[in-house]
Design a protein around this motif. Structure first.
Motif: not given
Length: 750
Positions: A602, A635, A641-642, A644, A685, A687, A750
């Motif tokens: 990705r 966190s 949470v997604d 990277v 991140v 969206k 993504g």
């Protein structure tokens, strides 16, 4: 070596503008002080690079034809720091046969006098009461009387001055116990005085009642004017009748403004000048309320300082109407005379109806104002040697205290500076200004460092529009409409609620955001219509801070909201951009190491052309891309949470420290744990709309862009981010910028 050698070599030529950001078609005013003998020359330049390092990208400043270009007469102008209040008294008979009362709290005592107040006569004379180490002094009618008394710093006193036909008599009481401390008096002879104004916290200069001196470093509260003499042996809480009250000035009214309000029968209102500090504790503060909006009577005091400066009030030398076809960019008003030169930067946005670029660079003008004229502690012979050798910007804030200080500095009485304004020369917002003697790079911060990004855009032929924090504050999210990608500069530290709202809305509505710095979105500041060119900060009980507001004074005077960290106002930067401030240290840079997630297919497009596992061990800011002030994912503080983590820094050079808001209990926050927090996370991140946030986690990141003539892994990484949006916009034409970038990310899965 003399530290002021550069100043001695050339005449002093400097200026400022009334705005930092303008649209094409709008007008900007230029104010100049010139110590030259002849006329000075002025022209327009466009700034592409502001790095004076001869081994770096260098300065790139290009002349642009402008209708104001020409010669102007040199006029040397002064600045006049010091806050004060002026109240016109209306009838000149108001003060006769009356008693004036005021409470005061000394915050600094010197051998030299500091004025509590002055009654100014229409003939140029004055009654002034000053305090100093030796006690209190009453001066009037070419006479003076002193009372030796050891005033205590931080204690509240009440002074009452009886103005009778035959004498002036001043009595000072200790508010805490109500007892009389001492008194002084002066006999009056000759005709009655005609007082036209009351001056607070200053005294008129003899022979020039429009110029002031002897500024107070301390607090005043509750000035009142009574009919007749009221000089009791002890203070009492018995209220005076309305018939006895001539004026009652309540500093607890209109705290967010420059107004001094009189609740008395004549409504003798006044005005504050040079932005003294309001929303501070007065003599009645009980501690029951921490917000001044809930108990204004307990915050009915004003803290005056001899160094307060809102506006230099220089006359305008010339104005410039920005041509409607002038390209958006970073420009400067260049001034030249004899051997002196100054360039005053400003930012030009596209005209309202002009086409926009797909990419915008958001300049951190609120942060520039916060740091304006910060002298740091490194102005020494090594600094001067570097400055002179590089022919860098010649003026250092340590040499020019008359232009005020930054939000990182202290007043003479030790209190932190809470306000900063653009209406003065901003010495460290200049092309060629060096912040540090950096043996591994150029040592640039803020504006000059941020111009590395503009130099990169020019080198890569990437068209960008320029916007600023001030534009977001004025227009909200509308200022970001139609952009596919917005890139920050190196240090977007200071923000208002409105600027954060604008960025958050831009991302929610599908725009992609590149956070190319560190220590971003950290401190909350406030703006105000009464002082449109200033910002306010109240540093709270946490954060990496130079000073801390006093107890009960954490709420801004400008907007009545709690100050301090955005984290403590429940808007952590991790929630906005995935990462937040974690550590700070020396001005040294290291490298990033790719994390396993970065090798996922990705993200192949993002690392296209980047061969090794490590990158960024080079640059003109501290010698590396990762360091100085660094951010990480967390966190528990709102990192999505997604999010990277694609890369992390390693081996920070020199001493680094975990920020105090994260390390507050050594039993849990051990040295090992703190060491784990000292790193920079390069984060992606995705969206929901297919857009993304790309965050680098380091202030030094952009300093690596120009290395090897802009051909390096850091440059390639950012180019991959930007080109992806630009390419997808072209492929999806006629769709506008944000739509194209959304497709770019959605297509990568993504």
């Amino acid at each position: 070596m003399e530290l002021n050698s550069a100043l001695e070599k050339q005449p002093f030529l400097i200026g400022y503008t009334n705005r930092l950001s303008v649209r094409a078609g709008e007008i900007i005013e230029v104010k100049v002080s010139s110590g030259c003998l002849g006329h000075y020359a002025a022209d327009l330049v466009r700034i592409f690079s502001a790095d004076p390092n001869p081994n770096g990208p260098g300065t790139d400043i290009r002349r642009v034809p402008a209708n104001f270009e020409g010669m102007y007469p040199s006029v040397k102008k002064s600045s006049y720091p010091g806050s004060y209040g002026i109240i016109a008294l209306g009838s000149t008979e108001t003060v006769e046969d009356a008693t004036f009362s005021i409470r005061f709290q000394p915050r600094l005592l010197r051998d030299s006098p500091q004025a509590l107040f002055s009654f100014i006569d229409i003939s140029g004379g004055a009654i002034s009461i000053t305090i100093q180490k030796a006690g209190l002094k009453l001066e009037a009618f070419n006479q003076s009387s002193s009372a030796p008394f050891a005033l205590e710093i931080g204690r509240w006193y009440e002074l009452r001055l009886s103005i009778a036909k035959d004498e002036l008599r001043a009595v000072v009481y200790c508010v805490e116990v109500g007892s009389k401390c001492f008194e002084v008096k002066v006999e009056r002879t000759g005709k009655r005085s005609q007082f036209e104004s009351l001056l607070l916290a200053a005294a008129p200069v003899p022979g020039n009642i429009s110029a002031f001196s002897s500024f107070l470093n301390g607090r005043l509260e509750g000035p009142m004017l009574f009919r007749g003499a009221h000089l009791p042996e002890r203070l009492a809480n018995t209220p005076l009748s309305k018939a006895e009250t001539l004026a009652c000035w309540d500093f607890g009214i209109d705290i967010s403004t420059s107004n001094i309000r009189d609740k008395g029968p004549s409504r003798l209102d006044g005005t504050l000048h040079n932005l003294p500090t309001r929303a501070v504790r007065g003599s009645l503060w009980s501690g029951a309320e921490m917000c001044w909006r809930h108990a204004p009577d307990e915050y009915a005091a004003i803290h005056f300082h001899e160094g307060d400066l809102y506006d230099c009030k220089w006359d305008t030398d010339f104005s410039f109407e920005i041509p409607v076809d002038l390209q958006s960019g970073v420009y400067g008003i260049r001034l030249k005379c004899e051997s002196a030169e100054d360039i005053i930067p400003f930012f030009v946005r596209p005209a309202k109806l002009a086409a926009k670029a797909s990419v915008a660079v958001l300049f951190s003008t609120l942060t520039y104002v916060a740091y304006a004229n910060h002298p740091r502690s490194n102005f020494n012979s090594a600094y001067v040697e570097r400055r002179d050798a590089w022919r860098a910007y010649p003026h250092h804030p340590a040499e020019c205290p008359q232009f005020g200080r930054s939000l990182y500095d202290f007043h003479a009485d030790g209190s932190g500076i809470m306000f900063s304004s653009i209406l003065r020369p901003l010495l460290n917002m200049r092309p060629g200004y060096v912040a540090y003697v950096d043996d591994r790079g150029s040592g640039l911060r803020h504006f000059p460092a941020d111009m590395h990004l503009i130099a990169w855009c020019a080198a890569k032929n990437i068209p960008v529009d320029i916007i600023t924090d001030h534009d977001l504050e004025a227009e909200g999210s509308k200022a970001l409409e139609d952009y596919a990608l917005v890139l920050t500069v190196t240090h977007p530290e200071y923000h208002t609620a409105r600027t954060l709202d604008a960025i958050e809305s831009f991302i929610v509505l599908g725009g992609s955001f590149g956070y190319l710095g560190g220590n971003g979105f950290y401190w909350r500041v406030a703006t105000n219509e009464a002082y449109p060119d200033a910002i306010e900060i109240r540093r709270g009980e946490s954060g990496a801070r130079a000073w801390e507001a006093e107890p009960g004074e954490y709420f801004h005077a400008f907007d009545g909201r709690n100050g301090g960290l955005w984290l403590k106002n429940d808007r952590p930067p991790q929630r906005l951009v995935g990462i937040g401030m974690s550590a700070y240290g020396e001005f040294t840079g290291s490298y990033y190491r790719r994390q396993p997630a970065s090798f996922d297919q990705r993200f192949a497009w993002l690392f296209d052309g980047i061969g090794g596992e490590t990158f960024g061990d080079f640059g003109f800011s501290g010698g590396g891309a990762a360091g100085f002030e660094v951010d990480i994912v967390d966190s528990t503080l709102g990192t999505p949470v997604d999010a990277v983590v694609l890369a992390r820094s390693e081996r920070c050079v020199g001493e680094y420290y975990c920020v105090p808001e994260k390390a507050y209990w050594p039993e849990f926050h051990t040295e090992a744990w703190q060491s784990s927090q000292i790193r920079a996370d390069l984060c992606f991140v995705p969206k929901p709309s297919g857009n993304f946030v790309f965050s680098t986690g380091s202030i030094l990141f952009c300093g690596s862009l120009p290395f090897n003539e802009f051909n390096n892994d850091i440059s390639k990484l950012l180019e991959n981010v930007v080109r992806r949006c630009l390419r997808e916009k072209t492929l999806s034409n006629p769709e506008s910028g944000a739509d194209g970038c959304r497709k770019a990310v959605s297509q990568m899965g993504g």
